[in-house]
Design a protein around this motif. Sequence first.
Motif, PDB file in Angstrom:
ATOM      1  N   PRO A 285       2.884  93.960 -34.451  1.00 49.81           N
ATOM      2  CA  PRO A 285       3.467  93.133 -33.381  1.00 49.81           C
ATOM      3  C   PRO A 285       4.871  93.578 -32.971  1.00 49.81           C
ATOM      4  N   ALA A 286       5.528  94.388 -33.803  1.00 51.07           N
ATOM      5  CA  ALA A 286       6.887  94.843 -33.496  1.00 51.07           C
ATOM      6  C   ALA A 286       6.932  95.970 -32.467  1.00 51.07           C
TER       7      ALA A 286
ATOM      8  N   ALA B  91      -4.311 100.099 -12.750  1.00 50.96           N
ATOM      9  CA  ALA B  91      -3.783  98.814 -13.204  1.00 50.96           C
ATOM     10  C   ALA B  91      -3.725  98.778 -14.727  1.00 50.96           C
ATOM     11  N   TYR B  92      -2.868  97.914 -15.231  1.00 53.30           N
ATOM     12  CA  TYR B  92      -2.815  97.675 -16.674  1.00 53.30           C
ATOM     13  C   TYR B  92      -2.475  96.207 -16.907  1.00 53.30           C
ATOM     14  N   GLU B  93      -2.816  95.731 -18.104  1.00 53.60           N
ATOM     15  CA  GLU B  93      -2.540  94.349 -18.459  1.00 53.60           C
ATOM     16  C   GLU B  93      -2.204  94.289 -19.945  1.00 53.60           C
ATOM     17  N   VAL B  94      -1.161  93.565 -20.267  1.00 53.91           N
ATOM     18  CA  VAL B  94      -0.775  93.328 -21.658  1.00 53.91           C
ATOM     19  C   VAL B  94      -1.118  91.880 -21.954  1.00 53.91           C
ATOM     20  N   SER B  95      -1.956  91.666 -22.975  1.00 48.63           N
ATOM     21  CA  SER B  95      -2.392  90.306 -23.286  1.00 48.63           C
ATOM     22  C   SER B  95      -2.438  90.081 -24.788  1.00 48.63           C
ATOM     23  N   PRO B  96      -2.269  88.815 -25.208  1.00 42.84           N
ATOM     24  CA  PRO B  96      -2.344  88.507 -26.636  1.00 42.84           C
ATOM     25  C   PRO B  96      -3.729  88.827 -27.183  1.00 42.84           C
ATOM     26  N   PHE B  97      -3.772  89.379 -28.382  1.00 42.03           N
ATOM     27  CA  PHE B  97      -5.054  89.733 -28.999  1.00 42.03           C
ATOM     28  C   PHE B  97      -5.297  88.878 -30.240  1.00 42.03           C
ATOM     29  N   ALA B  98      -4.528  89.106 -31.308  1.00 45.46           N
ATOM     30  CA  ALA B  98      -4.675  88.320 -32.537  1.00 45.46           C
ATOM     31  C   ALA B  98      -3.472  88.562 -33.433  1.00 45.46           C
ATOM     32  N   PHE B  99      -3.098  87.553 -34.171  1.00 44.17           N
ATOM     33  CA  PHE B  99      -2.034  87.659 -35.175  1.00 44.17           C
ATOM     34  C   PHE B  99      -0.743  88.249 -34.603  1.00 44.17           C
ATOM     35  N   GLY B 100      -0.414  87.895 -33.380  1.00 41.36           N
ATOM     36  CA  GLY B 100       0.811  88.368 -32.746  1.00 41.36           C
ATOM     37  C   GLY B 100       0.707  89.724 -32.073  1.00 41.36           C
ATOM     38  N   LEU B 101      -0.429  90.404 -32.204  1.00 38.61           N
ATOM     39  CA  LEU B 101      -0.606  91.707 -31.544  1.00 38.61           C
ATOM     40  C   LEU B 101      -0.842  91.511 -30.057  1.00 38.61           C
ATOM     41  N   MET B 102      -0.283  92.399 -29.277  1.00 39.97           N
ATOM     42  CA  MET B 102      -0.480  92.403 -27.830  1.00 39.97           C
ATOM     43  C   MET B 102      -1.308  93.639 -27.464  1.00 39.97           C
ATOM     44  N   ALA B 103      -2.506  93.430 -26.943  1.00 40.29           N
ATOM     45  CA  ALA B 103      -3.372  94.541 -26.531  1.00 40.29           C
ATOM     46  C   ALA B 103      -2.966  95.008 -25.140  1.00 40.29           C
ATOM     47  N   ILE B 104      -3.101  96.305 -24.901  1.00 47.68           N
ATOM     48  CA  ILE B 104      -2.823  96.889 -23.598  1.00 47.68           C
ATOM     49  C   ILE B 104      -4.149  97.398 -23.034  1.00 47.68           C
ATOM     50  N   ASP B 105      -4.598  96.799 -21.941  1.00 48.43           N
ATOM     51  CA  ASP B 105      -5.793  97.277 -21.245  1.00 48.43           C
ATOM     52  C   ASP B 105      -5.313  98.106 -20.060  1.00 48.43           C
ATOM     53  N   ALA B 106      -5.747  99.353 -20.003  1.00 44.72           N
ATOM     54  CA  ALA B 106      -5.269 100.273 -18.975  1.00 44.72           C
ATOM     55  C   ALA B 106      -6.445 100.909 -18.243  1.00 44.72           C
ATOM     56  N   LEU B 107      -6.331 101.011 -16.930  1.00 44.60           N
ATOM     57  CA  LEU B 107      -7.327 101.659 -16.098  1.00 44.60           C
ATOM     58  C   LEU B 107      -6.817 103.050 -15.731  1.00 44.60           C
ATOM     59  N   VAL B 108      -7.619 104.061 -16.004  1.00 47.75           N
ATOM     60  CA  VAL B 108      -7.267 105.443 -15.699  1.00 47.75           C
ATOM     61  C   VAL B 108      -8.293 105.973 -14.697  1.00 47.75           C
TER      62      VAL B 108
ATOM     63  N   GLY C  31      -4.518 111.959 -25.184  1.00 51.83           N
ATOM     64  CA  GLY C  31      -3.177 111.610 -24.719  1.00 51.83           C
ATOM     65  C   GLY C  31      -2.783 110.201 -25.082  1.00 51.83           C
ATOM     66  N   LEU C  32      -3.703 109.259 -24.901  1.00 52.42           N
ATOM     67  CA  LEU C  32      -3.403 107.871 -25.227  1.00 52.42           C
ATOM     68  C   LEU C  32      -3.201 107.681 -26.733  1.00 52.42           C
ATOM     69  N   ALA C  33      -4.009 108.352 -27.537  1.00 46.68           N
ATOM     70  CA  ALA C  33      -3.892 108.229 -28.998  1.00 46.68           C
ATOM     71  C   ALA C  33      -2.591 108.840 -29.510  1.00 46.68           C
ATOM     72  N   SER C  34      -1.999 109.751 -28.750  1.00 48.52           N
ATOM     73  CA  SER C  34      -0.766 110.401 -29.191  1.00 48.52           C
ATOM     74  C   SER C  34       0.477 109.554 -28.932  1.00 48.52           C
ATOM     75  N   LEU C  35       0.323 108.453 -28.213  1.00 49.48           N
ATOM     76  CA  LEU C  35       1.473 107.596 -27.924  1.00 49.48           C
ATOM     77  C   LEU C  35       2.025 106.975 -29.208  1.00 49.48           C
ATOM     78  N   GLU C  36       3.332 106.948 -29.315  1.00 47.41           N
ATOM     79  CA  GLU C  36       3.984 106.389 -30.498  1.00 47.41           C
ATOM     80  C   GLU C  36       3.728 104.885 -30.575  1.00 47.41           C
ATOM     81  N   GLY C  37       3.307 104.423 -31.739  1.00 48.34           N
ATOM     82  CA  GLY C  37       3.084 103.004 -31.968  1.00 48.34           C
ATOM     83  C   GLY C  37       1.668 102.537 -31.694  1.00 48.34           C
ATOM     84  N   ILE C  38       0.792 103.431 -31.246  1.00 42.34           N
ATOM     85  CA  ILE C  38      -0.588 103.050 -30.950  1.00 42.34           C
ATOM     86  C   ILE C  38      -1.482 103.390 -32.138  1.00 42.34           C
ATOM     87  N   GLN C  39      -2.224 102.386 -32.597  1.00 46.16           N
ATOM     88  CA  GLN C  39      -3.108 102.548 -33.750  1.00 46.16           C
ATOM     89  C   GLN C  39      -4.504 103.002 -33.335  1.00 46.16           C
TER      90      GLN C  39
END
Length: 88
Positions: A15-16, A38-55, A70-78
């Motif tokens: 969540p950080a 378009a993209y959307e940031v929305s609550p997922f679970a336990f304080g995590l915010m999911a990012i839904d992105a259209l490419v 490319g998306l997996a290489s972003l810092e902080g993305i699991q």
Amino acid sequence: MGEVALKYRLMPESPAVDTAAVVAALPAALPADAKLGAYEVSPFAFGLMAIDALVIGPDRAGLVDGVEGGLASLEGIQSVELLEQSLL
């Protein structure tokens, strides 16, 4: 050749993670012939915010692998999950 729309869900490591910084880095992480729609940031679970992105990109071999890499290489993305894929 047509275009393809790919909808992804990016899950941060914790969540950080600053989701605004991740969203700002999205266009640079994509292949040169793909663009962020378009993209959307929305609550997922336990304080995590999911990012839904259209490419959007050309319907060519290797596009999905390039975008996911490319998306997996972003810092902080699991994890990166392809939710939808369709031709435009």
